[in-house]
Structure formats: C-alpha cells, structure tokens
Design a protein around this motif. Structure first.
Motif, mmCIF file in Angstrom:
data_model
loop_
_atom_site.group_PDB
_atom_site.id
_atom_site.type_symbol
_atom_site.label_atom_id
_atom_site.label_comp_id
_atom_site.label_asym_id
_atom_site.label_seq_id
_atom_site.Cartn_x
_atom_site.Cartn_y
_atom_site.Cartn_z
ATOM 1 N N GLU A 1 -8.126 13.157 81.347
ATOM 2 C CA GLU A 1 -8.441 12.606 82.593
ATOM 3 C C GLU A 1 -8.476 12.992 83.877
ATOM 4 O OE1 GLU A 1 -6.309 8.857 82.040
ATOM 5 O OE2 GLU A 1 -7.912 7.752 80.985
ATOM 6 N N ARG A 2 -7.544 13.999 84.094
ATOM 7 C CA ARG A 2 -7.341 14.624 85.348
ATOM 8 C C ARG A 2 -8.427 15.687 85.614
ATOM 9 N NH1 ARG A 2 -1.634 14.447 84.147
ATOM 10 N NH2 ARG A 2 -1.745 16.806 83.518
ATOM 11 N N ALA B 1 -20.604 17.576 91.332
ATOM 12 C CA ALA B 1 -21.084 16.352 91.693
ATOM 13 C C ALA B 1 -22.585 16.275 91.955
ATOM 14 C CB ALA B 1 -20.201 15.619 92.657
ATOM 15 N N ASP C 1 -17.513 12.218 79.010
ATOM 16 C CA ASP C 1 -17.030 11.052 78.154
ATOM 17 C C ASP C 1 -15.882 11.681 77.342
ATOM 18 O OD1 ASP C 1 -18.791 9.329 79.340
ATOM 19 O OD2 ASP C 1 -20.411 9.952 77.844
ATOM 20 N N GLU D 1 -3.976 22.361 80.125
ATOM 21 C CA GLU D 1 -5.116 22.250 81.216
ATOM 22 C C GLU D 1 -5.752 23.424 81.315
ATOM 23 O OE1 GLU D 1 -3.322 21.249 84.835
ATOM 24 O OE2 GLU D 1 -2.568 19.200 84.149
ATOM 25 N N SER E 1 -15.889 16.586 87.333
ATOM 26 C CA SER E 1 -16.831 15.746 87.998
ATOM 27 C C SER E 1 -17.210 15.842 89.468
ATOM 28 C CB SER E 1 -16.723 14.307 87.537
ATOM 29 O OG SER E 1 -16.437 13.995 86.079
ATOM 30 N N ARG E 2 -15.947 16.069 90.306
ATOM 31 C CA ARG E 2 -16.021 16.457 91.644
ATOM 32 C C ARG E 2 -16.739 17.776 91.926
ATOM 33 N NH1 ARG E 2 -10.907 13.732 91.714
ATOM 34 N NH2 ARG E 2 -9.957 15.817 91.759
ATOM 35 N N GLN F 1 -11.265 15.576 83.609
ATOM 36 C CA GLN F 1 -12.413 14.853 83.705
ATOM 37 C C GLN F 1 -12.946 14.594 85.386
ATOM 38 O OE1 GLN F 1 -12.518 10.613 82.695
ATOM 39 N NE2 GLN F 1 -14.471 10.941 81.864
ATOM 40 N N ARG F 2 -11.942 14.256 86.101
ATOM 41 C CA ARG F 2 -11.936 14.012 87.425
ATOM 42 C C ARG F 2 -12.408 15.216 88.422
ATOM 43 N NH1 ARG F 2 -7.958 10.157 86.433
ATOM 44 N NH2 ARG F 2 -6.407 11.746 87.207
ATOM 45 N N ALA F 3 -11.739 16.210 88.111
ATOM 46 C CA ALA F 3 -11.669 17.467 88.856
ATOM 47 C C ALA F 3 -12.986 18.123 88.622
ATOM 48 C CB ALA F 3 -10.776 18.137 88.362
ATOM 49 N N ASP G 1 -15.001 22.956 81.662
ATOM 50 C CA ASP G 1 -15.777 23.612 82.717
ATOM 51 C C ASP G 1 -16.962 24.615 82.487
ATOM 52 O OD1 ASP G 1 -15.924 24.529 85.741
ATOM 53 O OD2 ASP G 1 -15.798 26.351 84.624
#
Length: 471
Positions: free
Chosen positions: A330-331, A341, A348, A365, A337-338, A333-335, A373
């Motif tokens: 999840e971390r 962006a 998903d 990680e 995606s930013r 995914q957020r990183a 990536d």
C-alpha cells in the motif's frame, strides 16, 4: 611507580568478571550432587535411626511386659491388706540381687512388695499418674543404673486400693545394642554417600567428555587445523550443536566468499570507467566533462547495486524479522501513483492481506518497489499486484499492460545496466537488484507474459513467515 588508571581499571574489570563468571558445568553437577546426596543421606539416616531405635525399644518393652500378666494373676492380699504372690515369676534374675531385672508392686498407703533382686533399693514410681493401660518409660531411680520401666494398674480382689505392678530392666544392654546398630547404620550410609559422590564425579567427567571434545574441535577450527566439526560418533544430544556449528561455518564461508566476489566484481566494474577517465584526463579531451558525467553515472550504478546487496546480506545474516506484505504494497502504491500522477497510472492490489514476509521490510520494499516502478514506468497505465501465501512460500505477482518483452530477452534483463527502453530515465539495475536480494533470502524472480493484461508479468517468490495457530 604507580600503575596507570587504565591498567588498574582493566585489572578490576577482569577480577569482577572472574567473580561473576559462572562455574563450570562439572562443578555445578558435583555441587548439586553433593547437596542432594548429603540431604538424602542425612534425612534418610535420621529417619532410619529413629525407626530402628523405636523398634528396639518397643521390642525390649514388650519382653518386659510379658511378666505383668503373670504378676497380676498371682497377686493376693495378706491379712494386713498388703500384696503378695502365691507364686513368684519364674525368671531367675528376679531372685538375684542387683541382677538388672526387677519387679515391684506398690499402692498408696500400702507397703511395697519388691523382688529380691532389688535388695535394699526401691523403684521410684509415680502413683499419681494412672496407668490403666501399659505405660513404658525410662526410669532413673538408680544413679548408676538407668532402667526401662513397664507399669500397669490393677485391682486385687478384696482390696479397695489400686495397685501398681511394675517390671524394670537395666537399659545398658539396650543402649549398647542401639549404639552398635547406629554406628553400623551411619557407617553404611557414609560409605554409600561416598560411593554416590564418586559416581557423580565419574558422571560429570565421563558424561561431559563430548563437550570437552567439542571445545578441542572448536580450538582446532580456530587454529585452522580442520575446517568443519566431525559429525561421526557424536552423541544424539550433541549432534544438533555440531550441525548448527557446521551450518554457521558454512554460512560464514559463504558470506566471506560472497564478499570477496562482490569486492572483485566492484573492482572490475570500476576499473574500466576509471581507466577511461584517466585516459581522457591525460589527453586533455575536449568532451572531458561529458565523459566524467557518463562514467561517474556508470560507477554510481555499480556502487548502488553492490551496496543494496551488501545491506540485504547483512540484514539477512543478523535478523529474523517479519514484515507484513500488505502495508508495504500500500505504501508503494501511494508513492508510485504520486510519481506518475501526470500519466494517470492505476495500481490495484489483491490477494492475501495477512501474508507475512520472513525478512526485513526494507528489502521487501526494495524488491517490490523496483517491480512496481518498472511496471508503472514501462506499462500502458495499468498495474495489477497479486499476493499469495502458500505454506512457507510467498508470491508477489506484478503485471502491467505494456508491450512486454521480446522472446529470449527475459534472462538478459537481469544483467546489470541493460535497458530495453532507453527513452525512460533509469540505471538498468532494478531487476538485477531484485534478483540478487531475492536470492539472498532463498527466493527468486521470474519474468513471463501477463495472461490478463498482455504485458509483462514478474513473479517474486520469497519465504513466508509461518502464521501462529489459531486456538
């Protein structure tokens, strides 16, 4: 000349360490055995001593008590109301003065009726104490002759008085017999205790001999005379220790060899860029700055790659960490995606939310981050991550909708610095780092075509932490 403070402190520290150091196992076994044997010997000896003494006294008193029924049956009253026997006990020693066997019949207000063996002496009887049943005691009526006394109250027909019938015997033979048995008992127990102590010492010496051999084996390994501990003729209790020691030696040798290989690879990788830089600098090349940037970038790639492997190896060797997979994904995914962006990347995640990686979260990680990536960078905009935990294995599948990879190039992508798409920024070390760290943990990474999205599918296989059983 006084000693320097550092030497004094070192001496004090050494002395304190010696005082606090635990004793040897042999000494502990011997001390514990001595305490146990001494306790059992002392407690058992006292118990046996009391039991044997009580038995001898009880038998002695029982023999004396056999005369009382004869005395009571033969007792009659004379004209003055005093007791006499119509037939005296047949024991000859009752007629011999000071023979050590005596009898006496007494009552309050009546004359004492005594055996001839008492001669001019009288048994001191406590007539105020009732002896309706048999009373036994040690009597000190005569200073030079302690007695065992057996008494019982009875009523002679025709008399209102209660008469005390008493039989006494010298206690010296009984005391001598008790003393002899007591000496024999404690001598036997002492010999038994010494034998048990010798057996404990033999057990401590012979039983701990495999540990002493292990100490000598470790000394031989440290001195370089042998490389591994021999596993033949090892007791079952020591076999796990020997196996763990050999596994530790193998791990140390493998780590040393890996470090040597990494150092050689890094030196070889840096040798060419450094030679190029030296040649360009010596020739005063016009494009020296561009050459420096290019070769420095190449050297940085190599350094980053080997540093990542070194960190992963160190964490793997010194840690038994556990890392939940879902929060890490999840971390990431957020990183990611930013970062992408502006391209509208959709990432998903699906699968087992409770999966746990048997290793460090930083390494997870590093591996999953490189795969995600790459999927976001070279894909068409969709990334699908699936987590599956199967027993002791954990699989993370990263799929994208990109062009995939040409046939036959899946293995070459793991080579350091190789990139299929040079239009995107990067070092070309991502997949190589993922593979190296996965192999450190005993895992692997595979590349294939995605059946759902049509692009690249990277499967990361890692060890999974065993989940505790639910009660």
């Amino acid at each position: 000349m006084s000693s320097p403070p550092s030497a004094v402190s070192a001496t004090v520290s050494t002395a304190e360490t010696r005082r606090r150091a635990p004793g040897s196992i042999s000494r502990r076994i011997l001390l514990l055995s001595l305490a146990w044997i001494a306790g059992l010997t002392l407690g058992g000896g006292l118990l046996l001593d009391r039991l044997v003494t009580a038995t001898l006294i009880r038998n002695f008193d029982a023999q004396l008590a056999e005369t009382l029924p004869i005395m009571i049956a033969a007792a009659e009253l004379d004209s003055a109301g005093d007791a006499y026997f119509n037939r005296e006990p047949a024991e000859p020693r009752f007629a011999e003065p000071y023979s050590g066997r005596y009898w006496q019949v007494s009552a309050k207000g009546r004359s004492d009726f005594r055996s001839r063996s008492l001669w001019d002496r009288t048994l001191a009887l406590d007539l105020d104490k009732a002896c309706l049943t048999l009373c036994t005691s040690r009597n000190e009526s005569f200073d030079d002759e302690p007695l065992r006394l057996v008494e019982q109250d009875a009523i002679i027909p025709g008399s209102p008085a209660v008469f005390r019938f008493a039989v006494a015997a010298a206690a010296a033979p009984l005391d001598s017999e008790i003393a002899a048995i007591r000496r024999t008992l404690w001598l036997a127990l002492g010999v038994l205790a010494l034998g048990l102590v010798a057996l404990a010492a033999l057990q401590a010496s012979y039983g701990l001999q495999p540990l002493r051999r292990m100490s000598a084996t470790i000394a031989d390994i440290r001195a370089g005379r042998i490389r591994r501990a021999p596993e033949a003729d090892v007791p079952p209790e020591i076999a796990p220790l020997v196996a763990e020691l050999n596994a530790l030696l193998d791990h140390g040798a493998a780590t040393t060899e890996a470090a040597r290989m990494h150092a050689g690879d890094l030196a070889h990788a840096l040798k060419t860029p450094l030679s190029v830089l030296l040649n360009e600098a010596a020739a005063n090349s016009a494009d020296l700055a561009a050459t420096v940037r290019r070769e420095a970038t190449a050297m940085r790639r190599h350094v980053d790659h080997h540093l990542a492997r070194a960190r992963a190896s160190a964490r793997r060797a010194s840690s038994q960490a556990r890392a939940p997979v879902w929060p890490v994904l999840e971390r990431l995914q957020r990183a990611v995606s930013r970062i992408y962006a502006e391209r509208g990347i959709v990432i998903d995640i699906a699968g087992d939310r409770d999966a746990v990686f048997q290793g460090e979260a930083q390494d997870l990680e590093e591996m999953a981050g490189n795969l995600i990536d790459n999927a976001a960078k070279y894909g068409g905009g969709r990334v699908f991550v699936t987590v599956q935990a199967r027993g002791e294995r954990l699989e993370i599948l990263v799929e994208d909708d990109g062009p995939g990879i040409p046939s036959g190039l899946d293995r070459k992508l793991f080579e350091r610095g190789l990139r299929l798409d040079t239009s995107q920024p990067g070092t070309g070390l991502g997949l190589a780092i993922v593979r190296d760290i996965a192999e450190i943990y005993g895992g692997s990474v595979r590349l294939a075509e995605s059946a759902d999205l049509g692009g690249l599918a990277a499967t990361l296989a890692l060890p999974a932490a065993v989940r505790p059983a639910v009660a």
